[in-house]
Design a protein around this motif. Structure first.
Motif, mmCIF file in Angstrom:
data_model
loop_
_atom_site.group_PDB
_atom_site.id
_atom_site.type_symbol
_atom_site.label_atom_id
_atom_site.label_comp_id
_atom_site.label_asym_id
_atom_site.label_seq_id
_atom_site.Cartn_x
_atom_site.Cartn_y
_atom_site.Cartn_z
ATOM 1 N N ALA A 189 -6.604 5.960 -5.775
ATOM 2 C CA ALA A 189 -6.029 5.009 -4.818
ATOM 3 C C ALA A 189 -6.919 3.778 -4.693
ATOM 4 O O ALA A 189 -6.429 2.651 -4.555
ATOM 5 C CB ALA A 189 -5.851 5.677 -3.460
ATOM 6 N N ALA A 190 -8.237 3.994 -4.753
ATOM 7 C CA ALA A 190 -9.166 2.861 -4.691
ATOM 8 C C ALA A 190 -8.989 1.955 -5.903
ATOM 9 O O ALA A 190 -9.074 0.725 -5.795
ATOM 10 C CB ALA A 190 -10.600 3.371 -4.618
ATOM 11 N N LEU B 36 -3.678 2.467 1.634
ATOM 12 C CA LEU B 36 -3.793 3.215 0.382
ATOM 13 C C LEU B 36 -4.745 4.385 0.482
ATOM 14 O O LEU B 36 -4.556 5.411 -0.174
ATOM 15 C CB LEU B 36 -4.260 2.282 -0.741
ATOM 16 C CG LEU B 36 -3.186 1.658 -1.596
ATOM 17 C CD1 LEU B 36 -3.773 0.607 -2.525
ATOM 18 C CD2 LEU B 36 -2.440 2.710 -2.406
ATOM 19 N N PRO C 41 -13.573 -1.346 2.100
ATOM 20 C CA PRO C 41 -13.031 -2.577 1.525
ATOM 21 C C PRO C 41 -14.068 -3.702 1.490
ATOM 22 O O PRO C 41 -13.773 -4.788 0.974
ATOM 23 C CB PRO C 41 -11.880 -2.925 2.480
ATOM 24 C CG PRO C 41 -12.359 -2.427 3.807
ATOM 25 C CD PRO C 41 -13.148 -1.162 3.506
ATOM 26 N N SER D 110 -3.811 -9.784 -2.571
ATOM 27 C CA SER D 110 -3.566 -9.215 -1.236
ATOM 28 C C SER D 110 -3.964 -10.196 -0.132
ATOM 29 O O SER D 110 -5.093 -10.693 -0.117
ATOM 30 C CB SER D 110 -4.354 -7.915 -1.073
ATOM 31 O OG SER D 110 -4.233 -7.423 0.254
ATOM 32 N N TRP E 100 -6.078 -0.129 -5.305
ATOM 33 C CA TRP E 100 -6.454 -1.190 -4.363
ATOM 34 C C TRP E 100 -7.176 -2.331 -5.072
ATOM 35 O O TRP E 100 -6.891 -3.509 -4.830
ATOM 36 C CB TRP E 100 -7.338 -0.597 -3.263
ATOM 37 C CG TRP E 100 -7.809 -1.604 -2.264
ATOM 38 C CD1 TRP E 100 -7.096 -2.155 -1.231
ATOM 39 C CD2 TRP E 100 -9.117 -2.190 -2.196
ATOM 40 N NE1 TRP E 100 -7.870 -3.043 -0.544
ATOM 41 C CE2 TRP E 100 -9.117 -3.087 -1.104
ATOM 42 C CE3 TRP E 100 -10.279 -2.036 -2.951
ATOM 43 C CZ2 TRP E 100 -10.237 -3.841 -0.750
ATOM 44 C CZ3 TRP E 100 -11.400 -2.765 -2.603
ATOM 45 C CH2 TRP E 100 -11.386 -3.662 -1.518
ATOM 46 N N GLY F 287 0.794 -1.220 0.000
ATOM 47 C CA GLY F 287 0.000 0.000 0.000
ATOM 48 C C GLY F 287 0.824 1.267 0.000
ATOM 49 O O GLY F 287 0.259 2.367 -0.044
ATOM 50 N N ARG G 191 2.647 4.277 -1.402
ATOM 51 C CA ARG G 191 2.553 4.985 -2.680
ATOM 52 C C ARG G 191 3.954 5.293 -3.209
ATOM 53 O O ARG G 191 4.785 5.885 -2.520
ATOM 54 C CB ARG G 191 1.777 6.288 -2.511
ATOM 55 C CG ARG G 191 0.320 6.100 -2.138
ATOM 56 C CD ARG G 191 -0.440 7.389 -2.265
ATOM 57 N NE ARG G 191 -1.823 7.253 -1.798
ATOM 58 C CZ ARG G 191 -2.810 8.055 -2.167
ATOM 59 N NH1 ARG G 191 -2.571 9.042 -3.007
ATOM 60 N NH2 ARG G 191 -4.028 7.878 -1.706
ATOM 61 N N PRO H 160 -6.834 -7.522 2.556
ATOM 62 C CA PRO H 160 -7.433 -6.411 1.806
ATOM 63 C C PRO H 160 -7.787 -5.206 2.675
ATOM 64 O O PRO H 160 -7.621 -4.067 2.237
ATOM 65 C CB PRO H 160 -8.687 -7.049 1.200
ATOM 66 C CG PRO H 160 -8.352 -8.495 1.088
ATOM 67 C CD PRO H 160 -7.529 -8.793 2.306
ATOM 68 N N LEU I 167 -4.607 -3.281 3.516
ATOM 69 C CA LEU I 167 -4.148 -2.614 2.303
ATOM 70 C C LEU I 167 -5.006 -1.406 1.983
ATOM 71 O O LEU I 167 -4.490 -0.347 1.581
ATOM 72 C CB LEU I 167 -4.154 -3.599 1.139
ATOM 73 C CG LEU I 167 -3.731 -3.048 -0.226
ATOM 74 C CD1 LEU I 167 -2.267 -2.594 -0.185
ATOM 75 C CD2 LEU I 167 -3.930 -4.090 -1.314
ATOM 76 N N HIS I 168 -6.310 -1.533 2.185
ATOM 77 C CA HIS I 168 -7.228 -0.424 1.936
ATOM 78 C C HIS I 168 -6.909 0.745 2.857
ATOM 79 O O HIS I 168 -6.860 1.907 2.429
ATOM 80 C CB HIS I 168 -8.668 -0.904 2.148
ATOM 81 C CG HIS I 168 -9.715 0.064 1.659
ATOM 82 N ND1 HIS I 168 -10.189 1.093 2.440
ATOM 83 C CD2 HIS I 168 -10.375 0.153 0.479
ATOM 84 C CE1 HIS I 168 -11.097 1.762 1.763
ATOM 85 N NE2 HIS I 168 -11.231 1.215 0.572
ATOM 86 N N LEU J 164 -6.056 -6.207 -5.173
ATOM 87 C CA LEU J 164 -6.960 -7.044 -4.380
ATOM 88 C C LEU J 164 -6.791 -8.543 -4.621
ATOM 89 O O LEU J 164 -6.751 -9.319 -3.642
ATOM 90 C CB LEU J 164 -8.408 -6.612 -4.650
ATOM 91 C CG LEU J 164 -9.502 -7.274 -3.808
ATOM 92 C CD1 LEU J 164 -9.275 -7.002 -2.323
ATOM 93 C CD2 LEU J 164 -10.881 -6.755 -4.234
#
Length: 327
Positions: free
Chosen positions: A300-301, A321, A116, A311, A304, A25, A27, A314, A317-318, A308
């Motif tokens: 960003a979504a 991000l 998420p 991952s 993700w 996640g 950036r 998730p 990670l959500h 996904l």
């Protein structure tokens, strides 16, 4: 450099944003350009899309990107236009990316920008308006989003059109214009002063509207919200009716009493606006136990969504991000 990098794009009619992320996640790059949606602006818009991608990839080898999701309104139109589809894939290949881009609806990206959870509901109100049920991170049932002529109830366009109609009613009834009506006259005609014959003012107002693209009425939405904050009854009534329309659209895709997450997206609902507040109140009546969340960064979504499938966590990670940033 971490492997399995992912790229997410939020491709709109006025701006395009890109986020490059690592599997955890983090950036690694961002990009921003003008409107890059080829379904609304034609193949020329692909220059903007490419610019946003190249900015995001400035410090990495494009070949390290193994997944990319692009959130875009009307993306299915590419399937019906072979020339546009070919131009899109040519522009994509020219960036150096070798992964196959996955195109999804901007509505799905808005949902993922708020949660998420694989299942839930999203309602979006900006220039247009739409609601959708999401199942397994896919759109399952969509309502409205039918455009300015036939739908988009409760949208920015709808608010603007209804504000003009309210001003015309004041003129037709030969009563003093409400503060909202006076604001509409000033915005579209340059003055709230009435002609000796009110019918002449009404005609001028109509001409000002029809000379511009219909969707331009959406620019009156902030005016409506401002007069709502000033307690103008006409504006309060308009915003409440708009929220009721949006709640009705949500009811088309969401069961009564459902408790799954409901994401609100679009500029009129993600920001702290009177329309968002009125809609939240309406949602609380029909779905008192729901979790209502604002959408965050759609680019960003999209990243993700790209990450996904591989991952292990998730939700974590959500969170990584979609943490608030200045991007």
């Amino acid at each position: 450099m971490p492997d399995k990098l992912v790229l997410g794009l939020d491709i709109g009619g006025t701006s395009t944003r890109a986020v490059l992320a690592a599997p955890d996640g983090h950036r690694l790059g961002t990009g921003r350009a003008g409107g890059g949606n080829p379904t609304t602006h034609g193949a020329a818009a692909l220059t903007e899309l490419s610019a946003a991608v190249r900015d995001a990839l400035a410090d990495v080898d494009p070949g390290d990107v193994t997944g990319a999701v692009l959130g875009m309104a009307g993306y299915t139109k590419l399937d019906a236009d072979a020339a546009l589809r070919d131009a899109f894939h040519q522009a994509w290949g020219a960036t150096g990316l070798r992964c196959e881009p996955q195109l999804v609806s901007d509505v799905l990206a808005a949902y993922a920008a708020g949660t998420p959870d694989p299942d839930g509901t999203v309602v979006v109100a900006g220039t247009g308006a739409i609601a959708a049920r999401v199942r397994g991170h896919r759109l399952d049932h969509v309502a409205d989003g039918h455009g300015w002529l036939l739908g988009d109830l409760g949208s920015g366009y709808w608010l603007g059109r209804e504000a003009v109609r309210a001003a015309l009613r004041d003129l037709d009834k030969e009563r003093a214009p409400s503060p909202l009506a006076a604001g509409v006259l000033t915005e579209l005609l340059g003055t709230a002063e009435l002609a000796p014959r009110r019918r002449d003012t009404a005609a001028a107002l109509v001409q000002a509207v029809v000379k511009a693209p219909p969707i331009a009425l959406a620019r009156l939405a902030p005016l409506v919200l401002g007069f709502y904050d000033a307690d103008d009854p006409a504006a309060v009534d308009l915003v409440q009716r708009g929220a009721a329309h949006l709640a009705d659209t949500v009811a088309m895709v969401r069961e009564p009493g459902e408790t799954s997450v409901l994401v609100r997206g679009g500029g009129l609902l993600t920001n702290d606006t009177p329309l968002a507040a009125e809609l939240s109140a309406a949602i609380a009546v029909s779905w008192p136990d729901t979790v209502l969340r604002p959408a965050g960064d759609a680019a960003a979504a999209a990243a993700w969504l790209a990450a996904l499938p591989s991952s292990p966590d998730p939700a974590a990670l959500h969170s990584a991000l979609l943490a608030p940033t200045g991007f």
